[in-house]
Write a protein that holds these residues in place. Structure first.
Motif, PDB file in Angstrom:
ATOM      1  N   ILE C 155     -17.405  42.156  61.870  1.00  0.00           N
ATOM      2  CA  ILE C 155     -18.388  41.353  62.597  1.00  0.00           C
ATOM      3  C   ILE C 155     -19.207  40.524  61.621  1.00  0.00           C
ATOM      4  O   ILE C 155     -19.468  39.349  61.845  1.00  0.00           O
ATOM      5  N   ARG C 156     -19.598  41.142  60.524  1.00  0.00           N
ATOM      6  CA  ARG C 156     -20.346  40.394  59.527  1.00  0.00           C
ATOM      7  C   ARG C 156     -19.462  39.297  58.939  1.00  0.00           C
ATOM      8  O   ARG C 156     -19.922  38.196  58.651  1.00  0.00           O
ATOM      9  N   GLU C 157     -18.214  39.604  58.780  1.00  0.00           N
ATOM     10  CA  GLU C 157     -17.293  38.603  58.259  1.00  0.00           C
ATOM     11  C   GLU C 157     -17.162  37.455  59.228  1.00  0.00           C
ATOM     12  O   GLU C 157     -17.123  36.294  58.840  1.00  0.00           O
ATOM     13  N   PHE C 158     -17.152  37.793  60.491  1.00  0.00           N
ATOM     14  CA  PHE C 158     -17.020  36.774  61.518  1.00  0.00           C
ATOM     15  C   PHE C 158     -18.263  35.907  61.578  1.00  0.00           C
ATOM     16  O   PHE C 158     -18.176  34.698  61.762  1.00  0.00           O
ATOM     17  N   GLU C 159     -19.419  36.498  61.406  1.00  0.00           N
ATOM     18  CA  GLU C 159     -20.657  35.729  61.524  1.00  0.00           C
ATOM     19  C   GLU C 159     -21.077  35.107  60.212  1.00  0.00           C
ATOM     20  O   GLU C 159     -21.715  34.068  60.195  1.00  0.00           O
ATOM     21  N   GLY C 161     -19.230  35.781  56.784  1.00  0.00           N
ATOM     22  CA  GLY C 161     -18.094  35.475  55.917  1.00  0.00           C
ATOM     23  C   GLY C 161     -18.324  35.740  54.450  1.00  0.00           C
ATOM     24  O   GLY C 161     -17.840  35.005  53.611  1.00  0.00           O
ATOM     25  N   ASP C 162     -19.046  36.803  54.097  1.00  0.00           N
ATOM     26  CA  ASP C 162     -19.306  37.016  52.679  1.00  0.00           C
ATOM     27  C   ASP C 162     -18.744  38.332  52.178  1.00  0.00           C
ATOM     28  O   ASP C 162     -19.295  38.922  51.257  1.00  0.00           O
ATOM     29  N   ALA C 163     -17.687  38.834  52.765  1.00  0.00           N
ATOM     30  CA  ALA C 163     -17.116  40.096  52.290  1.00  0.00           C
ATOM     31  C   ALA C 163     -16.602  39.942  50.866  1.00  0.00           C
ATOM     32  O   ALA C 163     -16.760  40.823  50.032  1.00  0.00           O
ATOM     33  N   PHE C 164     -16.001  38.821  50.586  1.00  0.00           N
ATOM     34  CA  PHE C 164     -15.476  38.644  49.243  1.00  0.00           C
ATOM     35  C   PHE C 164     -16.596  38.558  48.216  1.00  0.00           C
ATOM     36  O   PHE C 164     -16.462  39.053  47.091  1.00  0.00           O
ATOM     37  N   ASN C 246     -15.742  31.758  56.904  1.00  0.00           N
ATOM     38  CA  ASN C 246     -15.464  30.696  55.935  1.00  0.00           C
ATOM     39  C   ASN C 246     -14.114  30.859  55.271  1.00  0.00           C
ATOM     40  O   ASN C 246     -13.825  30.216  54.290  1.00  0.00           O
ATOM     41  N   GLY C 247     -13.323  31.775  55.749  1.00  0.00           N
ATOM     42  CA  GLY C 247     -11.945  31.809  55.282  1.00  0.00           C
ATOM     43  C   GLY C 247     -11.718  32.414  53.930  1.00  0.00           C
ATOM     44  O   GLY C 247     -10.647  32.281  53.370  1.00  0.00           O
ATOM     45  N   ASN C 248     -12.711  33.124  53.377  1.00  0.00           N
ATOM     46  CA  ASN C 248     -12.470  33.741  52.074  1.00  0.00           C
ATOM     47  C   ASN C 248     -11.955  35.145  52.185  1.00  0.00           C
ATOM     48  O   ASN C 248     -11.666  35.786  51.186  1.00  0.00           O
ATOM     49  N   ALA C 249     -11.882  35.650  53.405  1.00  0.00           N
ATOM     50  CA  ALA C 249     -11.637  37.079  53.520  1.00  0.00           C
ATOM     51  C   ALA C 249     -10.239  37.480  53.097  1.00  0.00           C
ATOM     52  O   ALA C 249     -10.025  38.620  52.697  1.00  0.00           O
ATOM     53  N   ASP C 250      -9.295  36.557  53.173  1.00  0.00           N
ATOM     54  CA  ASP C 250      -7.953  37.003  52.747  1.00  0.00           C
ATOM     55  C   ASP C 250      -7.906  37.261  51.248  1.00  0.00           C
ATOM     56  O   ASP C 250      -7.053  38.004  50.763  1.00  0.00           O
ATOM     57  N   MET C 251      -8.872  36.689  50.548  1.00  0.00           N
ATOM     58  CA  MET C 251      -8.933  37.008  49.111  1.00  0.00           C
ATOM     59  C   MET C 251      -9.301  38.461  48.905  1.00  0.00           C
ATOM     60  O   MET C 251      -8.962  39.053  47.871  1.00  0.00           O
ATOM     61  N   VAL C 252     -10.007  39.024  49.892  1.00  0.00           N
ATOM     62  CA  VAL C 252     -10.360  40.435  49.779  1.00  0.00           C
ATOM     63  C   VAL C 252      -9.092  41.265  49.709  1.00  0.00           C
ATOM     64  O   VAL C 252      -8.939  42.141  48.841  1.00  0.00           O
TER      65      VAL C 252
END
Lengths: 483, 723, 329
Positions: C155-159, C161-164, C246-252
């Motif tokens: 959810i945080r990633e969706f809102e 986008g800073d997981a990476f 923001n689309g960075n999550a696949d880098m995770v």
């Protein structure tokens, strides 16, 4: 001096020529008729106005005046020509002589002929009357329409329209008859306005208005002469000096709906801040009081109160409360007293803070309505919802709002209610702080949607068909639908 | 200074928190000085105490900034409160207001943390310039330390971290007051390194010096709120603790003095001695009675024989005790002087003796209004809990004396720890039970005795007679202190016990008599333990016909060289002649010697004791050491000797004999309370033995039954705790 | 809760890693409840009073008080011991399989505020390599611990986008530190990582899983909760990364795959509070499964807590770490 022979007097020929010339007169053209008589010269100028009505002007020039000022020489000739408006390029000139013996007349005639070739006719009598007759007998160049109001589409909207009275070419003396319906028209009453159309823009020819009682009338219109229409059939018809804009300003855009006996269901949301609940109940009170003051028919009033769902086992859910059902206004007001005393309910945890039991309320109303409809003849039912929260969905969805514990689906309930005959929806909604109101309010306020703070009771009631709008009047006659 | 009298203190501030609905972590929201933003970040990370559940809480931290090699200290106060905001996940946001006060402002104007909190806490979250606040000065009278504050201060002084447990329900204001109390007992300059938190999480590792938590984290010393430290204090802390308890001045004075010590100090080893020094100075508020070992300047040469400060030994305890006893008007100065010189264990022992000798100075203390307090001071100074072995007998003697004043008696009784032998401190119930048991046993005894009588056996021997060994044992008594009287007493006692003292016997001595502390080594070598020790004073005896100060003085061979030097220093031209003791005696008997210095119990005809050298002659202790087997034989005699003192006598032997006779002729002079003695009677028959044993067992069982009633039984058999 | 009878037993440190508000403290708080809801004989016990206290208080707050823990502010260390039924030894022909030895593993949990996993404030006077005190301590803890529970909040990633951004900085620093200490194995970090996709009970996550047909309920589960097996968890993770703000999550996912050994990473789909269970039906209901009830600005828990996959990561890590200790490399 050679003088051409003056033709024999023939009024018919002159008359015909004049008629032909006037009929052929365009909107910008001018016809000049000069009459040379023994005592002086008269010039007639004929043109058409904006309505296509031929209008004439005349100005005389006695010989005495001419000779006194200018003698009888070149100056006099020029003055004479000036007075006649000759040479008049682009206009037709017809000369008539009524006293061929007079030397002055002949001289004038000579001068005129020199200036401009024109037909010369001899007449016996002065031709003013003839010109007048010709003008009166001129057929219409533009059609004359009567301004009426016509319902446009569904929803009771009205539009201005023109009903053809006299087509192009109609002559004086033509009559037509039409049936119109008159509604209360305000201080001036119903106006019978004749307009001609030039392109899209109508031009007002004449306005007569009369204050008449509402109802159907048969109006007879007579074309007295071009530019003048006489109406009969409406009592008290008098000339009206208003301009087209004044008339337009009084035009409503909505037809006041037919009122009749109705059943008002007031559903009030009694959860949320105390202040809001108080205000909502106050509005409901105002509405009911207003309606009970209507002379026409006192509606039956039902009062329904709904709150919020509880989502904790320990706290019981409060069901939708039907305070009164199809009772008198007094009973409903008393019920309101009780609600106001109780104040806001279902506040705090574990009641949901962002949604209310709207769907439960709809289910209750639907159940009751279906029962009452099956029993008695269908009347008119108006559901007035006063609240601002969104409903619970029927099942868990992305919005994150918990679903209704009874699994009522507001969409299907609304669809069922909308299909019931004679049900109108009105809502007094409060704009929520975060974002636009939920889409259910568009449905709940389909016929009339108002804001809690700025409420126009009359407009709301009228919109719902519960009251006759006092301020709305129809200045023009309504054309009956049957035509 | 402004009109209300409290000087204004400048500060810098920063606000830590989160924006409403923020996705981020806690960070600095606003601050007053851009340069300090980094400092505040550092402080936040270093002194994070965990996630609190109850706010407000206060954290105190030090901050030192370096500016071109110049270190400036600052005191930082952080106030944690709840804000009305919530973050994106709906969790409450806590605001922390950090205040940064340069220490130099506090140096002339020491303030308490509570005053700082009150002043700074009243400001809005983002104060506008001018950034100053009025803070009243520290009021020393406002501080009342309890045992937990003392323990915490002592632990902090030794550089340890302290955690207060058991203060969960205590409001934050009280905890802050406690922090103030603790820091008031330490020099003010330590506040430049001090950190505290009114709440910490028990599971966070932190380096906050004084914290409050539910449980003390690993490695941090726990102090129980309202009570004290759980485990015994280590050496440094114990010292500090003792200094605080033994202070001479009242707390306001001590705290006021410490509050003036504003030079920055640290908690490390480097500054520790200075901290202790400061505390000592504050506790006694006068130059210490014992200066550092430098030779004291000699007094006026005109022979002023006033109290002379000798380098390593000042006026002796005995002298001062004598002075106190002789104090006519106000004993307080004399008492203070007396208590000031108690530094070593033998001093305390001397004081205990003096108490016995002078009957606790009753005649000077009784008229005073604060007599209880004075008695308390004397007793607590003389009787240290960790030296019980030293004063056990003295205490017993004092308790035995009838005219010991009640406050002293109470205090002495309370001294003993929870040992079951201290019957007097037991609960009445238990005493009753034991008494009944004893009576039963006594009845059994009597019955058995009567039985025996009827049977016609020998009456049992006198009770309390030391047991005769099966055969005569030869013992060697060695006297290296030239104490004929003591030696005679010892020998007589041994004889009574059935031993045969013989000087000619070879081998290691069984009893040693010597001067403390020299004899200790020898005692250890021979594995002898001290049985008794008593003071003795050498005295100067001068021939009767000698006018003025003698020209030469005879001394024994064992005479201390340093004392001799001292005497020579003070009496120039004096001749001191060393002789073996026997020769000395002969000289005295013959009357040849002008003067001699002899042990106090020696009497010689024709010589009178002179007080001329009393100040110089040291008071020494005679220690009698014996093997464990001989101890019971010697104990009664030694005790009595202790009480009555070593007398000088002409005929040591006869006197000794008389003395010992006196001892053994009547019942032992020890405690009047009965002892649960169940000695088996010497050589009685088997039947007697069996009967007595059975009776004793039943008696004890009865007593135990009385005692072990579950509903009334509270705690163990060991009696109550020390009052 | 009695303290650990064998205080000297070595504990395996496990660190919780995740962005702020991803549910680290809540997962720990739900651990005890999850263990008690399991059918087999598992229990958790504190090794010191403070750790026991945490379990008691937090369990109470979640189950009775129905509130979430407040945002963590300091670095917390808890010491617990997990006791469970042992596994039977393999039957050997010369030895009868004796009673199964009870499984016991000491666990030291490290719970840090999520903000410590971001890059941190830049300070001009110090260089970029110097960390502030808390981050330094946390890095030391990470170096010591061989088990990591990495929480990914969809959810945080969706809102946001800073997981990476919360994975990369500490990962880099950790790798550097381990390299300096010479403890990299095969060029990768030796840690065992349990990647937990949290907030499974949120309708957006559940519906994503349902659309991908990854849901299945265990046959012996009386409540019938939908679950995602760990083979499918990875796919769900990838799908949720696509929904990132923001689309960075696949880098995770890539970072996890490259910095750690693939066989030491396992995916779990977890929910600390679980789904709502109606008191009458006592089963999962697709029409009404949300277990969160809003209360003004706050969020409270609606019904009883049925944590999903909260214990399994811990157990997996515990077993892996215990096995590693027994067989030193």
């Amino acid at each position: 001096m050679t003088r051409d022979p003056v033709p024999e007097p023939g009024e018919d020929l002159l008359g015909k020529t004049l008629a032909r010339a006037v009929a052929g007169l365009t909107a910008t053209g001018r016809l000049v008729v000069v009459e040379v008589a023994a005592d002086g010269m008269t010039t007639f100028e004929i043109h058409r106005d904006e309505h296509g009505t031929a209008l004439g002007r005349q100005w005389p020039l006695p010989w005495i005046t001419l000779t006194a000022e200018h003698g009888w020489g070149e100056d006099a000739r020029q003055a004479l020509l000036r007075a006649a408006g000759l040479p008049a390029p682009g206009s037709e000139v017809i000369v008539a002589c009524s006293s061929p013996e007079s030397g002055t007349a002949l001289q004038a005639l000579e001068w005129l002929r020199e200036a401009r070739t024109a037909q010369v006719f001899s007449t016996a009598a002065p031709i003013a009357g003839l010109v007048r007759d010709v003008l009166v007998g001129d057929p219409l160049h533009q059609s004359y329409d009567l301004v009426v109001m016509r319902p446009a589409g569904a929803g009771g909207r009205l539009e201005l329209a023109g009903k053809l009275l006299f087509p192009v070419g109609a002559r004086a003396g033509t009559r037509t008859e039409l049936t119109v319906r008159c509604e209360p028209g305000g201080e001036h009453g119903t106006a019978l306005a004749v307009v001609t159309r030039q392109g899209r823009e109508p031009r007002l020819l004449s306005v007569h208005s009369a204050r008449v009682a509402p109802g159907p009338y048969v109006v007879t219109a007579e074309l007295v002469r071009p530019g003048r229409v006489r109406f009969a059939g409406l009592p008290g018809l008098a000339a009206d000096g208003r301009t087209w804009d004044d008339l337009l300003a009084d035009v409503p855009d909505r037809l006041p709906p037919r009122t009749g006996p109705a059943h008002l269901i007031c559903a009030v949301e009694v959860c949320g801040p105390d202040v809001k609940v108080e205000e909502r109940l106050g509005r409901a009170r105002q509405m009911i009081a207003f309606l009970s003051g209507e002379p026409a028919d006192t509606p039956r009033v039902s009062l329904v109160a709904y709150g919020a769902h509880s989502f904790d086992r320990s706290v019981r859910d409060r069901p939708v409360e039907v305070v009164t059902w199809q009772a008198t206004a007094e009973a409903a007001l008393k019920g309101l007293d009780g609600l106001e005393e109780r104040g806001a309910v279902t506040q705090g945890y574990p009641y949901h803070p962002h949604a209310a039991q709207v769907e439960d309320m709809l289910a209750t109303v639907a159940a009751r309505l279906s029962r009452s409809m099956s029993r008695s003849s269908p009347g008119r039912h108006v559901l007035l919802t006063i609240g601002d929260r969104r409903p619970h969905p029927g099942r868990a969805d992305r919005s994150g709002v918990l679903p209704c514990p009874q699994r009522h689906d507001w969409r299907s309930l609304l669809a069922y209610l909308e299909h019931l005959p004679g049900v109108a929806f009105g809502a007094i909604c409060d704009q929520p702080e975060d974002g636009p109101p939920h889409r259910i309010w568009r449905h709940l306020g389909a016929q009339a949607l108002a804001h809690l703070d700025a409420l126009d009771l009359q407009g709301l009631a009228a919109g719902l068909g519960l009251a006759v709008p006092a301020a709305v009047h129809v200045p023009f006659p309504l054309l009956d639908e049957t035509e | 200074m402004n009109g209300d009298g409290a000087p204004r203190i400048g500060f810098e501030w920063a606000l830590e928190g989160k924006e409403h609905g923020s996705y981020d972590e806690y960070g600095l929201l606003q601050w007053s000085n851009e340069r300090l933003a980094g400092v505040f970040d550092e402080l936040r990370a270093r002194y994070a105490a965990g996630t609190p559940s109850e706010l407000p809480q206060v954290t105190i931290a030090p901050a030192a900034t370096k500016d071109n090699d110049e270190v400036s200290h600052n005191v930082v106060l952080a106030i944690h409160t709840w804000s009305d905001h919530r973050d994106f996940a709906g969790r409450k946001v806590a605001y922390t207001r950090w205040f940064y006060v340069p220490y130099h402002q506090l140096q002339g104007h020491p303030v308490s943390y509570r005053a700082l909190y009150a002043a700074l806490g009243a400001l809005p979250p983002a104060p506008e310039p001018p950034l100053t606040v009025a803070v009243p000065a520290l009021d020393p009278r406002d501080v009342m330390p309890g045992s937990d504050a003392l323990a915490a201060a002592a632990l902090l002084a030794s550089g340890q971290q302290v955690c207060l447990v058991g203060a969960d329900g205590v409001p934050m204001a009280e905890r802050l007051r406690f922090v103030d109390t603790v820091m008031a007992l330490l020099p003010y300059g330590l506040r430049t390194r001090f950190s505290a938190a009114t709440w910490t999480s028990s599971t966070t590792k932190h380096r906050i010096k004084l914290s409050f938590a539910r449980y003390a984290p690993e490695g941090i010393q726990a102090v129980q709120w309202g009570q004290g430290a759980d485990i015994p204090l280590d050496k440094h802390s114990a010292t500090y603790h003792r200094i605080l308890r033994k202070r001479d001045v009242d707390y306001p004075d001590l705290i006021g003095w410490l509050a003036g010590q504003t030079e920055p100090l640290s908690f490390n080893d480097a500054d520790r001695s200075r901290v202790f020094e400061l505390l000592r100075q504050s506790a006694f508020q006068s130059p210490p009675a014992r200066p550092d070992p430098v030779p004291a300047p000699p007094p006026a040469a005109s022979g002023d024989h006033g109290v002379v400060e000798v380098a390593h030994r000042g006026p002796t305890v005995a002298a001062l005790a004598r002075a106190l006893a002789g104090a006519s008007a106000d004993p307080h100065p004399a008492l203070d002087a007396l208590l000031a010189v108690l530094w070593t264990q033998s001093d305390r022992s001397a004081l205990a003796d003096a108490l016995y000798t002078y009957n606790c100075f009753q005649h000077v203390i009784e008229p005073q209004e604060d007599r209880d307090h004075l008695y308390e001071r004397l007793v607590s100074a003389a009787f240290q809990p960790d030296e019980e072995w030293m004063w056990a007998s003295k205490r017993g003697a004092l308790l035995a004396a009838e005219d010991t004043p009640d406050p002293v008696r109470r205090r002495l009784k309370a001294l003993a720890g929870p040992r079951w032998r201290r019957f007097g401190t037991w609960d009445r119930r238990y005493r009753l039970a034991c008494t009944i048991g004893v009576l039963v046993v006594a009845v059994a005894f009597a019955g058995a005795g009567a039985l025996q009588l009827l049977r016609g056996d020998d009456p049992p021997a006198q009770q309390a007679l030391p047991p005769q060994p099966p055969h005569q044992q030869v013992v060697l008594v060695k006297d290296s202190a030239e104490q004929p009287y003591v030696t005679a007493v010892v020998k007589e006692a041994l004889r009574r016990a059935g031993y045969q003292p013989d000087d000619q016997v070879q081998g290691a001595p069984s009893v040693l008599i010597g001067y403390d502390p020299d004899i200790r080594g020898e005692l250890a070598v021979n594995s002898l333990t001290p049985v008794g020790d008593f003071p003795t004073q050498d005295i100067l005896i001068v021939r009767d016909d000698q006018e003025g100060f003698p020209g030469q003085i005879l001394v024994g061979e064992g005479f201390g060289q340093d004392v001799e030097d001292q005497i020579l220093k003070h009496h120039k031209g004096l001749l001191i002649i060393r002789k073996p003791y026997d020769e000395l005696k002969n000289q005295l008997i013959d009357g040849k010697a002008e003067a001699a210095i002899v042990p106090g119990d020696v009497k010689a005809d024709g010589y009178t004791p002179s007080e001329a050298l009393d100040d110089l002659l040291p008071e020494r202790r005679i220690v009698v050491g014996a093997g464990s087997a001989l101890k019971p034989a010697l104990e009664p005699a030694m005790d009595r000797l202790n009480k009555e003192g070593v007398k000088s006598s002409d005929d040591p032997q006869a006197d000794a004999k008389a003395f010992v006779d006196l001892i053994y002729s009547h019942a032992p002079a020890l405690a009047s309370s009965a002892k649960p003695v169940s000695e088996p009677v010497g050589n009685s028959g088997d039947v007697i033995l069996i009967t007595t044993v059975v009776a004793a067992v039943t008696g004890l069982a009865g007593a135990l039954l009385l005692v072990r009633r579950p509903s009334r039984f509270k705690g163990s058999l060991t009696g109550r705790h020390r009052a | 809760m009695q303290p650990d009878p064998k205080p000297g037993r070595p504990a395996h440190d496990i660190a919780m890693w995740g962005a702020p508000g991803s549910g680290k403290t809540t997962l720990l708080a739900a651990l005890d409840i999850a263990l008690m809801r399991k059918d087999d004989d598992w229990r958790i016990v504190g090794s010191d009073p403070a750790s026991s206290e945490f379990l008691i208080e937090r369990t109470n707050a979640l189950s009775t008080g129905k509130v979430f823990p407040e945002a963590s502010q300091g670095l917390e260390h808890y010491h617990w011991t997990l006791y469970g039924p042992g596994e039977r030894h393999r039957r050997r022909w010369w030895r009868r399989p004796g009673k199964p030895e009870p499984f016991e593993v000491g666990v030291g949990m490290i719970d840090a505020p999520g903000g410590l996993f971001s890059a941190g404030p830049r300070r001009l006077d110090y260089g970029p390599d110097v960390l502030d005190d808390l981050r330094e301590r946390m890095l030391n803890d990470l170096v010591k611990s061989l088990g990591i529970v990495f929480l990914f909040d969809p959810i945080r990633e969706f809102e946001r986008g800073d997981a990476f951004d919360h994975l990369h900085p500490p990962l880099k620093r950790l790798t550097e530190r381990m390299r300096d200490l010479g403890r990299l194995t095969g060029g990768r970090l030796p840690h065992h990582v349990a990647v937990c996709v949290t907030k499974f009970d949120d309708p957006r996550v559940l519906e994503t899983a349902e659309k991908m047909h990854l849901l299945a309920s265990e046959p012996d589960d009386p409540y019938g909760f939908p679950r995602v097996s760990h083979d499918d968890a990875r796919d769900l993770f990838r799908q949720l990364c696509d929904l990132s703000a923001n689309g960075n999550a696949d880098m995770v996912l890539n970072a996890l795959g490259r910095y750690f050994h693939p066989d030491r990473v396992r995916f779990f789909v977890t929910s600390s509070i679980g789904f709502y269970v109606h008191p009458q039906t006592k089963a999962f209901d697709w029409h009404d499964y949300q277990n969160l009830l809003p209360e003004d600005d706050d969020l409270r828990i609606r019904g009883p807590i049925h944590p999903i996959n909260v214990v399994e990561p811990m157990l997996w890590l515990g077993r892996r770490l215990a096995a590693e200790k027994e067989s030193p490399r």
